[in-house]
Design a protein around this motif. Structure first.
Motif, mmCIF file in Angstrom:
data_model
loop_
_atom_site.group_PDB
_atom_site.id
_atom_site.type_symbol
_atom_site.label_atom_id
_atom_site.label_comp_id
_atom_site.label_asym_id
_atom_site.label_seq_id
_atom_site.Cartn_x
_atom_site.Cartn_y
_atom_site.Cartn_z
ATOM 1 N N MET A 1 0.839 -1.181 0.000
ATOM 2 C CA MET A 1 0.000 0.000 0.000
ATOM 3 C C MET A 1 0.882 1.242 0.000
ATOM 4 O O MET A 1 1.790 1.363 0.804
ATOM 5 N N ASN A 2 0.642 2.174 -0.913
ATOM 6 C CA ASN A 2 1.409 3.405 -1.013
ATOM 7 C C ASN A 2 0.886 4.429 -0.016
ATOM 8 O O ASN A 2 -0.324 4.595 0.139
ATOM 9 N N PRO A 3 1.802 5.179 0.637
ATOM 10 C CA PRO A 3 1.346 6.203 1.576
ATOM 11 C C PRO A 3 0.731 7.369 0.822
ATOM 12 O O PRO A 3 1.066 7.652 -0.324
ATOM 13 N N GLN A 4 -0.162 8.072 1.495
ATOM 14 C CA GLN A 4 -0.790 9.263 0.913
ATOM 15 C C GLN A 4 0.234 10.392 0.855
ATOM 16 O O GLN A 4 1.094 10.489 1.725
ATOM 17 N N PRO A 5 0.145 11.266 -0.155
ATOM 18 C CA PRO A 5 1.075 12.402 -0.199
ATOM 19 C C PRO A 5 0.799 13.317 0.998
ATOM 20 O O PRO A 5 -0.342 13.462 1.418
ATOM 21 N N PRO A 6 1.861 13.913 1.554
ATOM 22 C CA PRO A 6 1.666 14.776 2.717
ATOM 23 C C PRO A 6 0.883 16.033 2.337
ATOM 24 O O PRO A 6 0.951 16.502 1.204
ATOM 25 N N PRO A 7 0.139 16.598 3.273
ATOM 26 C CA PRO A 7 -0.591 17.829 2.984
ATOM 27 C C PRO A 7 0.379 19.007 2.891
ATOM 28 O O PRO A 7 1.477 18.957 3.417
ATOM 29 N N ASN A 8 -0.081 20.085 2.216
ATOM 30 C CA ASN A 8 0.761 21.276 2.123
ATOM 31 C C ASN A 8 0.599 22.106 3.389
ATOM 32 O O ASN A 8 0.049 21.652 4.370
ATOM 33 N N GLU A 9 1.052 23.381 3.358
ATOM 34 C CA GLU A 9 1.060 24.218 4.549
ATOM 35 C C GLU A 9 -0.311 24.367 5.188
ATOM 36 O O GLU A 9 -0.434 24.509 6.385
ATOM 37 N N THR A 10 -1.382 24.378 4.394
ATOM 38 C CA THR A 10 -2.713 24.575 4.977
ATOM 39 C C THR A 10 -3.182 23.327 5.683
ATOM 40 O O THR A 10 -4.034 23.396 6.549
ATOM 41 N N GLY A 11 -2.641 22.188 5.337
ATOM 42 C CA GLY A 11 -2.967 20.950 6.015
ATOM 43 C C GLY A 11 -4.244 20.293 5.509
ATOM 44 O O GLY A 11 -4.618 19.235 5.979
ATOM 45 N N THR A 12 -4.929 20.885 4.542
ATOM 46 C CA THR A 12 -6.190 20.317 4.082
ATOM 47 C C THR A 12 -6.117 19.806 2.650
ATOM 48 O O THR A 12 -6.791 18.858 2.309
ATOM 49 N N GLU A 13 -5.311 20.405 1.806
ATOM 50 C CA GLU A 13 -5.251 20.022 0.405
ATOM 51 C C GLU A 13 -3.873 19.474 0.070
ATOM 52 O O GLU A 13 -2.890 19.803 0.709
ATOM 53 N N THR A 14 -3.816 18.637 -0.942
ATOM 54 C CA THR A 14 -2.513 18.198 -1.417
ATOM 55 C C THR A 14 -1.954 19.284 -2.324
ATOM 56 O O THR A 14 -2.690 20.121 -2.853
ATOM 57 N N VAL A 15 -0.662 19.261 -2.511
ATOM 58 C CA VAL A 15 -0.005 20.265 -3.339
ATOM 59 C C VAL A 15 -0.381 20.014 -4.788
ATOM 60 O O VAL A 15 -0.210 18.907 -5.304
ATOM 61 N N THR A 16 -0.870 21.039 -5.449
ATOM 62 C CA THR A 16 -1.283 20.881 -6.843
ATOM 63 C C THR A 16 -0.095 21.098 -7.767
ATOM 64 O O THR A 16 0.889 21.755 -7.405
ATOM 65 N N ALA A 17 -0.231 20.543 -8.945
ATOM 66 C CA ALA A 17 0.815 20.701 -9.949
ATOM 67 C C ALA A 17 0.974 22.172 -10.330
ATOM 68 O O ALA A 17 2.086 22.660 -10.533
ATOM 69 N N GLN A 18 -0.149 22.883 -10.370
ATOM 70 C CA GLN A 18 -0.111 24.307 -10.740
ATOM 71 C C GLN A 18 0.627 25.137 -9.694
ATOM 72 O O GLN A 18 1.402 26.029 -10.031
ATOM 73 N N SER A 19 0.402 24.852 -8.401
ATOM 74 C CA SER A 19 1.097 25.612 -7.355
ATOM 75 C C SER A 19 2.603 25.324 -7.390
ATOM 76 O O SER A 19 3.413 26.226 -7.174
ATOM 77 N N LEU A 20 2.975 24.079 -7.706
ATOM 78 C CA LEU A 20 4.397 23.750 -7.846
ATOM 79 C C LEU A 20 5.003 24.516 -9.027
ATOM 80 O O LEU A 20 6.116 25.033 -8.937
ATOM 81 N N ARG A 21 4.239 24.586 -10.115
ATOM 82 C CA ARG A 21 4.724 25.310 -11.298
ATOM 83 C C ARG A 21 4.949 26.781 -10.974
ATOM 84 O O ARG A 21 5.961 27.365 -11.358
ATOM 85 N N GLU A 22 4.009 27.402 -10.253
ATOM 86 C CA GLU A 22 4.133 28.824 -9.902
ATOM 87 C C GLU A 22 5.361 29.069 -9.034
ATOM 88 O O GLU A 22 6.091 30.043 -9.230
#
Length: 189
Positions: A1-22
């Motif tokens: 079983m693969n672990p879930q990706p860690p949440p970002n600074e807000t703690g509620t959403e995963t890091v989006t590809a768009q935010s990484l791009r920015e």
């Protein structure tokens, strides 16, 4: 079983590809994004590609970083020059560069080089204010009863320098060899 990706600074959403791009386009490196988001290097690269990010080469990243560091150094040198009255030689020492480079950085940051005479006037004004403050302090101690030799010894100045500073503060001098607070003369009735 693969672990879930860690949440970002807000703690509620995963890091989006768009935010990484920015973040990447703002100057962050892939290693910075890995450290900030707790993702693996490969995951960050995949998400950046997924968002359609045009990747930089290593030399482009270094050049970007160098220009940011140069702007930061130029701003720091300008603050030293304008707020503290530093000379170009002092700027060169603070920035670990030559005087010529320090002057160029100062101009890039929007600063305007002074003439030597202007720098000397700025320094003389600062010295005069410091000297005046010292003179006022010596006057207060002299009027409280301290002798000129005592003041000279305390301040590590010559007696002549203490006399000059007391005159600068418009001190009313006691007659020689009369130590202690100034005496008031009494009117005879």
């Amino acid at each position: 079983m693969n672990p879930q990706p860690p949440p970002n600074e807000t703690g509620t959403e995963t890091v989006t590809a768009q935010s990484l791009r920015e973040q990447y386009e703002a100057g962050a490196t892939v290693a910075d994004l890995v450290a900030a988001n707790g993702m693996s290097y490969g995951t960050v690269l995949n998400r950046l590609r997924e968002a359609g990010t045009v990747m930089r080469t290593s030399w482009q990243t270094r050049r970007l970083r160098d220009s940011q560091a140069r702007r930061n150094l130029a701003a720091h040198l300008r603050r030293l020059y304008e707020q503290q009255g530093a000379t170009l030689t002092e700027l060169a020492a603070a920035g670990s560069v030559t005087r010529r480079v320090a002057r160029r950085l100062l101009i890039e940051a929007g600063g305007r080089p002074r003439t030597t005479q202007h720098t000397l006037r700025i320094r003389a004004a600062a010295d005069a204010a410091r000297r005046r403050k010292l003179a006022v302090g010596l006057r207060a101690r002299y009027e409280a009863g301290a002798s000129v030799p005592e003041l000279a010894k305390e301040c590590n100045y010559s007696i002549a320098t203490v006399y000059r500073l007391l005159r600068l503060a418009n001190t009313r001098m006691r007659p020689q060899h009369q130590h202690g607070p100034a005496r008031r003369t009494r009117k005879r009735s």
